[in-house]
Scaffold this active site. Sequence first.
Site, PDB file in Angstrom:
ATOM      1  N   ASP A 440       0.854  -1.095  -0.031  1.00 51.08           N
ATOM      2  CA  ASP A 440       0.080   0.058  -0.005  1.00 51.08           C
ATOM      3  C   ASP A 440       0.914   1.109  -0.023  1.00 51.08           C
ATOM      4  O   ASP A 440       2.036   1.250   0.123  1.00 51.08           O
ATOM      5  CB  ASP A 440      -0.966   0.076   1.133  1.00 51.08           C
ATOM      6  N   GLU A 443       2.486   5.013  -3.879  1.00 51.97           N
ATOM      7  CA  GLU A 443       2.293   5.891  -5.240  1.00 51.97           C
ATOM      8  C   GLU A 443       3.554   6.567  -5.164  1.00 51.97           C
ATOM      9  O   GLU A 443       4.104   7.304  -6.535  1.00 51.97           O
ATOM     10  CB  GLU A 443       1.386   6.969  -5.026  1.00 51.97           C
ATOM     11  N   ASP A 647      -8.848   2.946  -1.715  1.00 51.49           N
ATOM     12  CA  ASP A 647      -9.849   3.360  -0.908  1.00 51.49           C
ATOM     13  C   ASP A 647     -11.238   3.936  -1.317  1.00 51.49           C
ATOM     14  O   ASP A 647     -11.234   5.278  -1.286  1.00 51.49           O
ATOM     15  CB  ASP A 647      -9.206   4.634   0.090  1.00 51.49           C
TER      16      ASP A 647
END
Length: 956
Positions: A440, A443, A647
């Site tokens: 997770d 990015e 999310d």
Amino acid sequence: MFVKKFWLTGLGLATSALAQDDAKGTSGESPGDDLYAKDLSSCPGYVATKQWETRSGFYADLELAGEACNVFGIDLPQLKLEVEYETADRMHVKILDTNNTVYQIPDEVFPRPGQGQWCSPKDSKLKFDYQADPFTFTVSRSDTGEVLFDTTGNKLVFESQYVHLKTNLPQNPHLYGLGEHSDPFMLNTTNYTRPIWTRDAFGLPNGENLYGAHPVYFEHRKTGTHGVFLLNSNGMDVYIDDSNGQTLEYNIIGGVLDFYFMAGPGPREVSMQYAEIAKLPLMTPYWGLGFHQCKYGYRDVYQVAAVVGNYSEAGIPLETMWTDIDYMELRRVFTLDPERFPAELVNDLVDTLHERNQHYIVMVDPAVWSAGPNKARDEGLEADIFMKRANGSIYEGVVWPGPTYFPDWFDEATQEYWNQQFLDFFDGVTGPDIDALWIDMNEPANFLNRPYPGPAPPAEFAEENDNPPDPPPVRDGPDAPIPGFPQSLQGDLAPVDVKKRQAHGGHGHGRGRGRGHSPGRWSKPHWGQGGWGKGNNGRHGGWQNGKQSGSGCGTDECKGLPNREYILPPYMIQNGAGPTLAGSTADTDLVHANGLVEYDVHNLYGAMMSSASHNSMLARRPDVRPLVITRSTFAGAGKDVSHWLGDNLSEWAQYRFQISQLLQFASLYQFPVVGGDICGFGGNVTSTLCARWATLGSFSTFMRNHADIDSIYQEFYRWPVTASAARNGISIRYQLLDYMYTAIYQQNQTGTPCLNPMFFNYPQDENTFAIDYQFFYGDSMLISPVTEENSTSVSFYLPDDIFYDWGSGKPVRGEGAYVVAEVPFDEILVHYKGGSIVPQRVESAMTTYDLRNKGFNVVIAPGLDGSASGTLYLDDGESLAQEAISEIEFSYKDGEFSMTGSFDYDAGVSVETITLLGVEKAPSDEMEGAEYDSENQKLVLHTDVPLTGKFSTKLA
Ligand SMILES: *[C@@H]1O[C@H](CO)[C@@H](O)[C@H](O)[C@H]1NC(C)=O
Ligand SMILES: *[C@@H]1O[C@H](CO)[C@@H](O)[C@H](O)[C@H]1NC(C)=O
Ligand SMILES: *[C@@H]1O[C@H](CO)[C@@H](O)[C@H](O)[C@H]1NC(C)=O
Ligand SMILES: *[C@@H]1O[C@H](CO)[C@@H](O)[C@H](O)[C@H]1NC(C)=O
């Protein structure tokens, strides 16, 4: 999990990034309007000068056709054009700087296709034509001359920080792709912007850039489908508009124009052709298709165990239990909270799960806590693998644990460092012996970002923003005894009667089996050119840009032009994360170990972490298929990882657009195993939305229920209607598990998608082109979920074809029209498409381990012509190298059912039932073991056909 916005915290804004930003007159929150306000009218375009023919295409020189306009940087005076017909179906068109200085994606990150492949122009299905002055080009179909891509009338702009190319399109084109996004699957064509820049995007806002970067689109016409892939990792706005004729334009802030055109002619062929470029996606373990449960905020190991126990008690199959960052000590990666998740108890939990043939997965983030001594930081410092600023100092941001460093995946030592962290921590003693991995915040997400909210150093900023927060109070044990778990996980509570509902005494893992592998029969030529392990080879050599490496870049080439603005470039893309490129992420002026600047490679961070983590999982368990679920992706990452959609929110609109997202990843981007958080991550779900979502989620290839820390508990057993919906949905899913496993294998072998938009099956039916509330699971099962809140009916489209109801098997003749059906809250509409043979398990089970011991029910759903076909792939479910596999082909024609193919893997079960649908009258002859249901026109034959050899029988 997500980055909160800290733009304006009142601390004063004092960076050069913001000063630039103010100069552009933007508000400080928005990226400005460069896209909409740009004026390129003074740009001269280019003129083609010299041209050289090659055996498979040509080169040309391009020169700036007049005075530079220098709108967003400096116009490059000279360019080169390379056109290569790589295969009959694929053309490569590249426009780049003459001296290979402009950044290009390194070959190691994206191995180029087509090395050693070439095609004579006269054999190509695509044709390239150009006009010299000003330089424009078209790509058309060789046979019909139909123009697919056409820059006529639109000048090329190629500047140091801005590249612009515009193609003319037919009116109302049917375009798909350009993700990651949460918009309708068929893209809007009026004033529509698709920004591409990986970003932590809580709530999946429509119209914005999300976590992944996939600069590929499919355009579907009744005359055929084609694809256009732009191999470029820089930030970009793709803009589609019809105000001045229908156009699609690329506005890119760096890199080169590196296009691959795919000829189709059908949508599935484009998928296969894209898989040749992006690489075939990896094969998933069978158990990974079971149902997964997670929540952010499970406070301790007892609560995690209790959820597992509750699922068993509720009779809802749970395959895999997950833990979010809660297991870590103060949210630091590669640690366990010694009080809430002590190693001994976590390992008891994992051992218990394994004894019950269940699995365990935890999250790992890239950011390593940096504010004090700890193994991950200290070994990273020693190996010197953290991302650095241009001046050589290590860059520090703030993520969940507070101040953090970020691994530099371009550093040659990072893979070994990452492997070692995994080997040391996930060893079943220090930390959990995980079965798969969740990554997770890659990015990469970062809370402390430009424009900095004042001069606060990371430590102070983290403190003010409560990173990390105080963990919850420590408990001595669970609130109530947990059936099926050992005494150690019961705290001080009295021993419980251990009903081992799911126990089978054996660990389900077949580790260490033989390494032999017979290549799949289907792999060539029937199912294309896949084959285990062949997908990932970065082959070298061959023609491209006259050089021997795929990109054509020499060792010190393609590192990027000097003297650029890296935080707020002259042309600022429509970044939903704010006014600069560095919003919600690491600074974009960082310099990687190999000299590349984060500005150019930002979009690759998650994909590179994905590959590294895939490799680290392999280092732990070399013989089994790694399953890694990532948030951030780049084109081609499906060769190493699978994806969850990040999310989302517990809202009906999000439930609806999840289908578009599933289709994007599975059918366009080559990520067969994909799913969004079922019942929604953020916000509070209602029992009926969660019930509907449980049934829809049963038809996402990756099926996980997950909720935020502030959200109410939403495990399926919380509400009766939701529990019932989950039991129904999972029961169908599990009966179809081998059917889906086969579809995923086919995608792994050939690129044919395991989830299909309706138009992939009905490319001539215009009514299907925009449908994204229905889809095909595999290519045969039509899923039509209820999409409205509080509704128990659905209006769904049935093409002009024959279908059959799931359950009853009753025929339903589609008429190319919408039909209304009543659907209770705990059910979902599923139809067989006529012409299919679907191998089902005779019944569902509580685990996939048990499921594999069930026999098969082969369901024949004849098409309008009375015939049908289908396939079944069998293997041991998890070995990387399979000792034996079976690739079985079913067919039904003129009343005869037959089974052919290869039968090397013995699944130990047989075909127990053959079900023939659409049988209008009872068979005249008595058939042994046959039952006829006249109301549903169904013939059921009870039998015992081994799955180890050919078979045929007359059924009608
Ligand atoms: C290549 O060209 C660019 C722009 O035209 C220039 O800035 C750069 O210095 C050149 N590099 C080399 C190595 O010649
Ligand atoms: C496409 O976008 C335009 C402009 O925002 C809007 O007016 C139109 O309704 C949208 N079309 C569809 C089909 O959503
Ligand atoms: C196009 O969309 C942008 C962003 O939503 C908006 O600012 C602009 O006014 C729109 N342009 C037109 C012509 O509607
Ligand atoms: C969700 O419910 C919890 C508990 O009732 C409440 O504290 C929280 O504010 C709710 N969240 C939202 C977004 O409504």
